[in-house]
Design a protein around this motif. Sequence first.
Motif, PDB file in Angstrom:
ATOM      1  N   LEU A  35       0.823  -1.211   0.000  1.00 36.97           N
ATOM      2  CA  LEU A  35       0.000   0.000   0.000  1.00 36.97           C
ATOM      3  C   LEU A  35       0.857   1.261   0.000  1.00 36.97           C
ATOM      4  CD1 LEU A  35      -2.832  -1.018   2.484  1.00 36.97           C
ATOM      5  CD2 LEU A  35      -2.929  -0.908  -0.002  1.00 36.97           C
ATOM      6  N   TRP A  36       1.942   1.258   0.767  1.00 40.82           N
ATOM      7  CA  TRP A  36       2.830   2.417   0.805  1.00 40.82           C
ATOM      8  C   TRP A  36       3.466   2.646  -0.561  1.00 40.82           C
ATOM      9  CZ3 TRP A  36       8.019   3.404   0.017  1.00 40.82           C
ATOM     10  CH2 TRP A  36       8.465   4.650   0.444  1.00 40.82           C
ATOM     11  N   LEU A  37       3.884   1.565  -1.204  1.00 35.33           N
ATOM     12  CA  LEU A  37       4.488   1.693  -2.538  1.00 35.33           C
ATOM     13  C   LEU A  37       3.469   2.227  -3.542  1.00 35.33           C
ATOM     14  CD1 LEU A  37       6.556  -1.601  -2.539  1.00 35.33           C
ATOM     15  CD2 LEU A  37       7.488   0.710  -2.571  1.00 35.33           C
ATOM     16  N   TRP A  43       4.105   1.703  -8.876  1.00 37.43           N
ATOM     17  CA  TRP A  43       3.138   0.667  -9.230  1.00 37.43           C
ATOM     18  C   TRP A  43       3.792  -0.688  -9.451  1.00 37.43           C
ATOM     19  CZ3 TRP A  43      -0.867   3.072  -7.763  1.00 37.43           C
ATOM     20  CH2 TRP A  43      -1.079   4.409  -8.072  1.00 37.43           C
ATOM     21  N   ILE A  44       4.859  -0.724 -10.184  1.00 42.78           N
ATOM     22  CA  ILE A  44       5.517  -2.009 -10.470  1.00 42.78           C
ATOM     23  C   ILE A  44       6.062  -2.613  -9.185  1.00 42.78           C
ATOM     24  CG2 ILE A  44       7.447  -3.087 -11.687  1.00 42.78           C
ATOM     25  CD1 ILE A  44       7.014  -0.949 -13.887  1.00 42.78           C
ATOM     26  N   GLU A  45       6.695  -1.800  -8.362  1.00 46.52           N
ATOM     27  CA  GLU A  45       7.243  -2.288  -7.101  1.00 46.52           C
ATOM     28  C   GLU A  45       6.131  -2.768  -6.169  1.00 46.52           C
ATOM     29  OE1 GLU A  45       8.006   0.520  -8.599  1.00 46.52           O
ATOM     30  OE2 GLU A  45      10.176   0.813  -8.641  1.00 46.52           O
ATOM     31  N   LEU A  48       4.841  -6.112  -7.545  1.00 46.02           N
ATOM     32  CA  LEU A  48       5.847  -7.150  -7.307  1.00 46.02           C
ATOM     33  C   LEU A  48       5.904  -7.541  -5.828  1.00 46.02           C
ATOM     34  CD1 LEU A  48       8.081  -8.816  -8.653  1.00 46.02           C
ATOM     35  CD2 LEU A  48       9.658  -6.978  -8.080  1.00 46.02           C
ATOM     36  N   THR A  49       5.830  -6.568  -4.940  1.00 49.09           N
ATOM     37  CA  THR A  49       5.842  -6.855  -3.506  1.00 49.09           C
ATOM     38  C   THR A  49       4.617  -7.662  -3.107  1.00 49.09           C
ATOM     39  OG1 THR A  49       7.056  -4.825  -3.101  1.00 49.09           O
ATOM     40  CG2 THR A  49       5.941  -5.789  -1.226  1.00 49.09           C
ATOM     41  N   PHE A  50       3.458  -7.278  -3.630  1.00 45.35           N
ATOM     42  CA  PHE A  50       2.229  -8.008  -3.304  1.00 45.35           C
ATOM     43  C   PHE A  50       2.311  -9.450  -3.779  1.00 45.35           C
ATOM     44  CE2 PHE A  50      -2.077  -9.418  -4.314  1.00 45.35           C
ATOM     45  CZ  PHE A  50      -2.684  -9.250  -3.073  1.00 45.35           C
ATOM     46  N   VAL A  51       2.792  -9.644  -5.006  1.00 44.22           N
ATOM     47  CA  VAL A  51       2.895 -11.006  -5.568  1.00 44.22           C
ATOM     48  C   VAL A  51       3.895 -11.837  -4.774  1.00 44.22           C
ATOM     49  CG1 VAL A  51       3.668 -12.298  -7.600  1.00 44.22           C
ATOM     50  CG2 VAL A  51       2.120 -10.358  -7.866  1.00 44.22           C
ATOM     51  N   VAL A  52       5.042 -11.276  -4.446  1.00 42.22           N
ATOM     52  CA  VAL A  52       6.064 -12.021  -3.692  1.00 42.22           C
ATOM     53  C   VAL A  52       5.544 -12.405  -2.311  1.00 42.22           C
ATOM     54  CG1 VAL A  52       8.313 -11.796  -2.562  1.00 42.22           C
ATOM     55  CG2 VAL A  52       8.043 -11.125  -4.941  1.00 42.22           C
ATOM     56  N   GLU A  83      14.624   0.473   2.238  1.00 43.65           N
ATOM     57  CA  GLU A  83      14.966   0.960   0.902  1.00 43.65           C
ATOM     58  C   GLU A  83      13.828   1.683   0.194  1.00 43.65           C
ATOM     59  OE1 GLU A  83      17.944   0.947  -0.507  1.00 43.65           O
ATOM     60  OE2 GLU A  83      18.764   0.017   1.299  1.00 43.65           O
ATOM     61  N   GLY A  84      12.722   1.903   0.861  1.00 44.28           N
ATOM     62  CA  GLY A  84      11.567   2.539   0.226  1.00 44.28           C
ATOM     63  C   GLY A  84      11.854   3.920  -0.314  1.00 44.28           C
ATOM     64  N   GLN A  85      12.550   4.739   0.465  1.00 47.41           N
ATOM     65  CA  GLN A  85      12.858   6.095   0.005  1.00 47.41           C
ATOM     66  C   GLN A  85      13.837   6.061  -1.169  1.00 47.41           C
ATOM     67  OE1 GLN A  85      10.891   8.180   0.928  1.00 47.41           O
ATOM     68  NE2 GLN A  85      10.455   8.078   3.100  1.00 47.41           N
ATOM     69  N   GLY A  86      14.753   5.117  -1.146  1.00 53.07           N
ATOM     70  CA  GLY A  86      15.667   4.950  -2.279  1.00 53.07           C
ATOM     71  C   GLY A  86      14.915   4.523  -3.536  1.00 53.07           C
ATOM     72  N   LEU A  87      13.884   3.701  -3.365  1.00 53.49           N
ATOM     73  CA  LEU A  87      13.058   3.307  -4.499  1.00 53.49           C
ATOM     74  C   LEU A  87      12.308   4.517  -5.068  1.00 53.49           C
ATOM     75  CD1 LEU A  87      11.599  -0.057  -3.144  1.00 53.49           C
ATOM     76  CD2 LEU A  87      13.314   0.228  -4.939  1.00 53.49           C
ATOM     77  N   ARG A  88      11.877   5.428  -4.192  1.00 54.21           N
ATOM     78  CA  ARG A  88      11.209   6.650  -4.655  1.00 54.21           C
ATOM     79  C   ARG A  88      12.165   7.512  -5.475  1.00 54.21           C
ATOM     80  NH1 ARG A  88       8.712  10.023  -0.047  1.00 54.21           N
ATOM     81  NH2 ARG A  88       8.187  11.329  -1.820  1.00 54.21           N
ATOM     82  N   VAL A  89      13.402   7.665  -4.993  1.00 51.08           N
ATOM     83  CA  VAL A  89      14.395   8.469  -5.726  1.00 51.08           C
ATOM     84  C   VAL A  89      14.703   7.825  -7.078  1.00 51.08           C
ATOM     85  CG1 VAL A  89      16.796   9.256  -5.693  1.00 51.08           C
ATOM     86  CG2 VAL A  89      15.387   9.491  -3.651  1.00 51.08           C
ATOM     87  N   ALA A  90      14.846   6.505  -7.099  1.00 48.06           N
ATOM     88  CA  ALA A  90      15.125   5.803  -8.359  1.00 48.06           C
ATOM     89  C   ALA A  90      13.967   5.959  -9.339  1.00 48.06           C
ATOM     90  CB  ALA A  90      15.395   4.327  -8.079  1.00 48.06           C
ATOM     91  N   ALA A  91      12.727   5.922  -8.848  1.00 46.81           N
ATOM     92  CA  ALA A  91      11.571   6.097  -9.730  1.00 46.81           C
ATOM     93  C   ALA A  91      11.540   7.513 -10.300  1.00 46.81           C
ATOM     94  CB  ALA A  91      10.286   5.795  -8.965  1.00 46.81           C
TER      95      ALA A  91
END
Length: 157
Positions: A35-37, A43-45, A48-52, A83-91
Amino acid sequence: MAIYVVMEPPAGNKAEDLRFVRDSFTWLGFLVAPLWLAWNRLWIEAALTFVVMAILSVVGERLGLEWAGSMLSLLVSLYVGFEGQGLRVAALRRRGWREWGVVEAGNLGDAEMRQALEAGDDDEEPAAMPRIVPDASLARPPQTGMALGLTHTPGRP
Protein backbone atom coordinates in the motif's frame (compact mmCIF):
# COMPACT_ATOMS: atom_id res chain seq x y z
CA MET A 1 19.25 15.82 11.88
CA ALA A 2 17.73 14.20 8.83
CA ILE A 3 19.09 14.04 5.31
CA TYR A 4 16.87 14.99 2.39
CA VAL A 5 17.55 14.25 -1.26
CA VAL A 6 16.38 17.19 -3.38
CA MET A 7 15.04 16.29 -6.83
CA GLU A 8 14.46 18.79 -9.67
CA PRO A 9 11.71 18.23 -12.26
CA PRO A 10 12.65 17.34 -15.83
CA ALA A 11 11.02 20.40 -17.44
CA GLY A 12 11.35 23.79 -15.83
CA ASN A 13 13.40 24.83 -12.87
CA LYS A 14 10.76 26.15 -10.50
CA ALA A 15 11.56 25.99 -6.81
CA GLU A 16 7.99 24.97 -5.96
CA ASP A 17 8.31 21.86 -8.13
CA LEU A 18 11.21 20.41 -6.13
CA ARG A 19 10.70 17.14 -4.26
CA PHE A 20 12.35 16.50 -0.91
CA VAL A 21 12.76 12.79 -0.16
CA ARG A 22 13.84 12.02 3.39
CA ASP A 23 16.56 9.39 3.48
CA SER A 24 15.38 7.30 6.42
CA PHE A 25 13.53 4.18 7.49
CA THR A 26 9.85 4.40 6.61
CA TRP A 27 7.52 2.81 9.14
CA LEU A 28 4.48 2.80 6.86
CA GLY A 29 6.56 1.11 4.19
CA PHE A 30 7.45 -1.56 6.73
CA LEU A 31 3.92 -2.05 8.13
CA VAL A 32 1.93 -1.98 4.87
CA ALA A 33 4.55 -2.34 2.14
CA PRO A 34 2.40 -2.79 -1.00
CA LEU A 35 0.00 0.00 0.00
CA TRP A 36 2.83 2.42 0.80
CA LEU A 37 4.49 1.69 -2.54
CA ALA A 38 1.19 2.21 -4.40
CA TRP A 39 0.54 5.46 -2.48
CA ASN A 40 3.91 6.75 -3.69
CA ARG A 41 3.10 5.74 -7.29
CA LEU A 42 5.59 2.91 -7.41
CA TRP A 43 3.14 0.67 -9.23
CA ILE A 44 5.52 -2.01 -10.47
CA GLU A 45 7.24 -2.29 -7.10
CA ALA A 46 3.86 -2.45 -5.32
CA ALA A 47 2.59 -5.22 -7.59
CA LEU A 48 5.85 -7.15 -7.31
CA THR A 49 5.84 -6.85 -3.51
CA PHE A 50 2.23 -8.01 -3.30
CA VAL A 51 2.90 -11.01 -5.57
CA VAL A 52 6.06 -12.02 -3.69
CA MET A 53 4.35 -11.78 -0.30
CA ALA A 54 1.35 -13.77 -1.57
CA ILE A 55 3.56 -16.48 -3.05
CA LEU A 56 5.55 -16.74 0.17
CA SER A 57 2.34 -17.14 2.19
CA VAL A 58 0.93 -19.80 -0.14
CA VAL A 59 4.19 -21.76 -0.28
CA GLY A 60 4.52 -21.57 3.51
CA GLU A 61 0.99 -22.96 3.96
CA ARG A 62 1.43 -25.73 1.38
CA LEU A 63 4.65 -26.93 2.99
CA GLY A 64 3.23 -26.66 6.49
CA LEU A 65 5.77 -23.98 7.42
CA GLU A 66 3.51 -21.01 8.06
CA TRP A 67 6.13 -19.37 10.26
CA ALA A 68 8.73 -19.52 7.45
CA GLY A 69 6.37 -17.82 5.00
CA SER A 70 5.60 -15.18 7.59
CA MET A 71 9.29 -14.57 8.31
CA LEU A 72 10.13 -14.26 4.62
CA SER A 73 7.24 -11.82 4.17
CA LEU A 74 8.63 -9.89 7.11
CA LEU A 75 11.98 -9.70 5.30
CA VAL A 76 10.24 -8.22 2.25
CA SER A 77 8.57 -5.64 4.51
CA LEU A 78 11.92 -4.83 6.13
CA TYR A 79 13.45 -4.31 2.72
CA VAL A 80 10.70 -1.85 1.77
CA GLY A 81 11.09 -0.10 5.13
CA PHE A 82 14.82 0.39 4.67
CA GLU A 83 14.97 0.96 0.90
CA GLY A 84 11.57 2.54 0.23
CA GLN A 85 12.86 6.09 0.00
CA GLY A 86 15.67 4.95 -2.28
CA LEU A 87 13.06 3.31 -4.50
CA ARG A 88 11.21 6.65 -4.66
CA VAL A 89 14.39 8.47 -5.73
CA ALA A 90 15.13 5.80 -8.36
CA ALA A 91 11.57 6.10 -9.73
CA LEU A 92 11.93 9.87 -9.99
CA ARG A 93 15.23 9.44 -11.87
CA ARG A 94 13.54 7.05 -14.31
CA ARG A 95 10.90 9.72 -14.95
CA GLY A 96 13.58 12.26 -15.87
CA TRP A 97 14.03 14.07 -12.56
CA ARG A 98 17.54 15.22 -11.70
CA GLU A 99 19.19 15.10 -8.32
CA TRP A 100 19.90 18.68 -7.20
CA GLY A 101 21.80 17.62 -4.11
CA VAL A 102 21.48 16.65 -0.48
CA VAL A 103 20.35 18.86 2.39
CA GLU A 104 20.76 18.13 6.09
CA ALA A 105 18.02 19.61 8.29
CA GLY A 106 15.84 18.94 11.32
CA ASN A 107 12.55 18.90 9.40
CA LEU A 108 11.11 19.48 5.94
CA GLY A 109 10.65 23.23 6.45
CA ASP A 110 14.27 23.68 7.44
CA ALA A 111 15.36 21.55 4.48
CA GLU A 112 13.41 23.78 2.08
CA MET A 113 14.96 26.88 3.67
CA ARG A 114 18.50 25.51 3.40
CA GLN A 115 17.99 24.46 -0.19
CA ALA A 116 16.66 27.91 -1.10
CA LEU A 117 19.68 29.58 0.54
CA GLU A 118 22.13 27.25 -1.19
CA ALA A 119 20.38 27.67 -4.54
CA GLY A 120 20.67 31.45 -4.15
CA ASP A 121 24.45 31.09 -3.90
CA ASP A 122 24.51 29.25 -7.25
CA ASP A 123 23.18 32.32 -9.08
CA GLU A 124 26.48 34.12 -8.60
CA GLU A 125 29.08 33.51 -11.26
CA PRO A 126 31.79 31.13 -10.06
CA ALA A 127 35.37 32.38 -9.82
CA ALA A 128 37.36 32.02 -13.00
CA MET A 129 39.61 28.98 -13.10
CA PRO A 130 43.30 29.62 -13.75
CA ARG A 131 44.35 29.01 -17.33
CA ILE A 132 46.38 25.90 -17.95
CA VAL A 133 47.33 26.84 -21.51
CA PRO A 134 48.66 30.40 -21.83
CA ASP A 135 46.84 32.88 -24.00
CA ALA A 136 48.37 33.11 -27.52
CA SER A 137 48.23 36.91 -27.49
CA LEU A 138 50.65 36.95 -24.53
CA ALA A 139 53.27 34.86 -26.39
CA ARG A 140 56.51 36.42 -27.65
CA PRO A 141 56.44 37.62 -31.25
CA PRO A 142 58.29 35.41 -33.71
CA GLN A 143 62.04 36.13 -33.90
CA THR A 144 63.47 37.19 -37.23
CA GLY A 145 67.09 37.62 -38.15
CA MET A 146 70.14 35.57 -37.34
CA ALA A 147 69.68 32.31 -35.47
CA LEU A 148 72.22 30.04 -33.87
CA GLY A 149 72.22 26.40 -34.67
CA LEU A 150 71.84 24.13 -37.65
CA THR A 151 69.40 26.19 -39.61
CA HIS A 152 69.83 27.28 -43.20
CA THR A 153 69.50 30.96 -43.89
CA PRO A 154 68.37 31.78 -47.44
CA GLY A 155 71.04 33.57 -49.48
CA ARG A 156 73.95 32.08 -47.51
CA PRO A 157 75.96 29.06 -48.55
